[in-house]
Write a protein that holds these residues in place. Sequence first.
Motif, mmCIF file in Angstrom:
data_model
loop_
_atom_site.group_PDB
_atom_site.id
_atom_site.type_symbol
_atom_site.label_atom_id
_atom_site.label_comp_id
_atom_site.label_asym_id
_atom_site.label_seq_id
_atom_site.Cartn_x
_atom_site.Cartn_y
_atom_site.Cartn_z
ATOM 1 N N UNK A 1 0.819 -1.218 0.000
ATOM 2 C CA UNK A 1 0.000 0.000 0.000
ATOM 3 C C UNK A 1 0.839 1.248 0.000
ATOM 4 N N UNK A 2 0.495 2.165 0.889
ATOM 5 C CA UNK A 2 1.155 3.458 0.906
ATOM 6 C C UNK A 2 1.958 3.665 2.179
ATOM 7 N N UNK A 3 2.847 4.658 2.126
ATOM 8 C CA UNK A 3 3.627 5.060 3.293
ATOM 9 C C UNK A 3 3.438 6.563 3.476
ATOM 10 N N UNK A 4 3.652 7.039 4.692
ATOM 11 C CA UNK A 4 3.636 8.481 4.963
ATOM 12 C C UNK A 4 5.072 8.970 4.820
ATOM 13 N N UNK A 5 5.299 9.785 3.793
ATOM 14 C CA UNK A 5 6.652 10.253 3.505
ATOM 15 C C UNK A 5 6.763 11.756 3.729
ATOM 16 N N UNK A 6 7.995 12.199 3.871
ATOM 17 C CA UNK A 6 8.298 13.619 4.033
ATOM 18 C C UNK A 6 9.172 14.059 2.872
ATOM 19 N N UNK A 7 8.950 15.259 2.372
ATOM 20 C CA UNK A 7 9.746 15.808 1.272
ATOM 21 C C UNK A 7 10.876 16.672 1.822
ATOM 22 N N UNK A 8 12.054 16.555 1.203
ATOM 23 C CA UNK A 8 13.189 17.412 1.523
ATOM 24 C C UNK A 8 13.712 17.984 0.214
ATOM 25 N N UNK B 1 18.539 26.035 -12.780
ATOM 26 C CA UNK B 1 18.660 25.457 -11.442
ATOM 27 C C UNK B 1 18.262 23.983 -11.520
ATOM 28 N N UNK B 2 18.756 23.207 -10.574
ATOM 29 C CA UNK B 2 18.304 21.825 -10.420
ATOM 30 C C UNK B 2 17.677 21.716 -9.028
ATOM 31 N N UNK B 3 16.425 21.282 -9.005
ATOM 32 C CA UNK B 3 15.699 21.116 -7.747
ATOM 33 C C UNK B 3 15.498 19.623 -7.531
ATOM 34 N N UNK B 4 15.997 19.126 -6.421
ATOM 35 C CA UNK B 4 15.856 17.708 -6.080
ATOM 36 C C UNK B 4 14.923 17.583 -4.887
ATOM 37 N N UNK B 5 13.905 16.761 -5.054
ATOM 38 C CA UNK B 5 12.959 16.508 -3.969
ATOM 39 C C UNK B 5 13.222 15.085 -3.482
ATOM 40 N N UNK B 6 13.751 14.980 -2.283
ATOM 41 C CA UNK B 6 14.025 13.678 -1.685
ATOM 42 C C UNK B 6 12.894 13.283 -0.762
ATOM 43 N N UNK B 7 12.742 11.992 -0.541
ATOM 44 C CA UNK B 7 11.632 11.487 0.275
ATOM 45 C C UNK B 7 12.170 10.534 1.322
ATOM 46 N N UNK B 8 11.676 10.676 2.540
ATOM 47 C CA UNK B 8 12.015 9.742 3.614
ATOM 48 C C UNK B 8 10.734 9.355 4.342
ATOM 49 N N UNK B 9 10.762 8.173 4.914
ATOM 50 C CA UNK B 9 9.625 7.701 5.702
ATOM 51 C C UNK B 9 10.149 6.738 6.758
ATOM 52 N N UNK B 10 9.310 6.440 7.735
ATOM 53 C CA UNK B 10 9.656 5.480 8.783
ATOM 54 C C UNK B 10 8.955 4.166 8.469
ATOM 55 N N UNK B 11 9.719 3.076 8.453
ATOM 56 C CA UNK B 11 9.076 1.784 8.194
ATOM 57 C C UNK B 11 8.445 1.262 9.490
ATOM 58 N N UNK B 12 7.905 0.043 9.418
ATOM 59 C CA UNK B 12 7.184 -0.489 10.586
ATOM 60 C C UNK B 12 8.100 -0.710 11.790
ATOM 61 N N UNK B 13 9.412 -0.805 11.555
ATOM 62 C CA UNK B 13 10.375 -0.964 12.648
ATOM 63 C C UNK B 13 10.957 0.385 13.092
ATOM 64 N N UNK C 1 13.810 5.341 6.182
ATOM 65 C CA UNK C 1 14.051 4.796 4.844
ATOM 66 C C UNK C 1 13.891 5.913 3.822
ATOM 67 N N UNK C 2 14.526 5.740 2.676
ATOM 68 C CA UNK C 2 14.378 6.752 1.634
ATOM 69 C C UNK C 2 13.764 6.139 0.387
ATOM 70 N N UNK C 3 13.136 7.005 -0.398
ATOM 71 C CA UNK C 3 12.552 6.628 -1.675
ATOM 72 C C UNK C 3 13.362 7.296 -2.782
ATOM 73 N N UNK C 4 13.112 6.915 -4.015
ATOM 74 C CA UNK C 4 13.818 7.503 -5.153
ATOM 75 C C UNK C 4 13.475 8.997 -5.247
ATOM 76 N N UNK C 5 14.509 9.833 -5.382
ATOM 77 C CA UNK C 5 14.315 11.276 -5.506
ATOM 78 C C UNK C 5 13.669 11.636 -6.834
#
Length: 161
Positions: free
Chosen positions: A55-62, A97-109, A113-117
Motif C-alpha cells: 500500500x502506501x507510506x507516509x513520507x516527508x519531502x526534503x 537550477x536543479x531542484x531535487x525533492x528527496x523522500x524519507x519515511x519510517x518503516x514499521x520498525x 528509509x528513503x525513496x527515489x528522488x
Amino acid sequence: MDRLYYRFPQKVDLERHYGFNRDLKYLTRVMASMYGKSGHMEFDTVGPNVKRNPGTVKARRDVTVHIVENKLDFKPLSQITLPAILPEVPEKGTVDYRVTVGYTYMDKNYDKMSLVDDVFLVRATLDGDLTLKIAGIHGQGRTLPEEVADTIETVMEHFKE
C-alpha cells in the motif's frame, strides 16, 4: 553571462509566466532559501517495496537546490554558498537550477528509509517578465512540476531579504 545548462531538455513539462519586478539575483536568493527545507506535512505515497510496505507510506519531502556552473556542472545553492555565487549571477537573462525533492519515511520498525528522488531542471528567463520552464528528468513522479512551480511562487511571495 547567462548560466545555462547545455543539456536542458527541449521539451519541458511546465511553463509559467510571472509579472516580476525584481532581478535574477533576487530569484537566486529565493532559490537558495529553499535549500534543505522540508514539507510541513507528510503525504501518502506508494511504498518502494510491496512485500515490505504494502500500500502506501507516509513520507516527508526534503528539497535541495543547485545552480548550473560551467554549462555542465551543478553547484549547491544554499545560504552558505550564496555569497560566492551571487556576484556571478546576471541581473537579466537566463539561469538554470536543479531542484531535487528527496523522500524519507519510517518503516514499521521505525527505521528511516528513503525513496527515489524526483529531480527537476528549472530554467528562469527574465526579459521584462519572468518565465519558469520546468522539466522532470529523474524519479517516479511523486512530486509534479506544478508543485515545484507552486513552491517557488509561494517562497517568492513570502521571501524577506
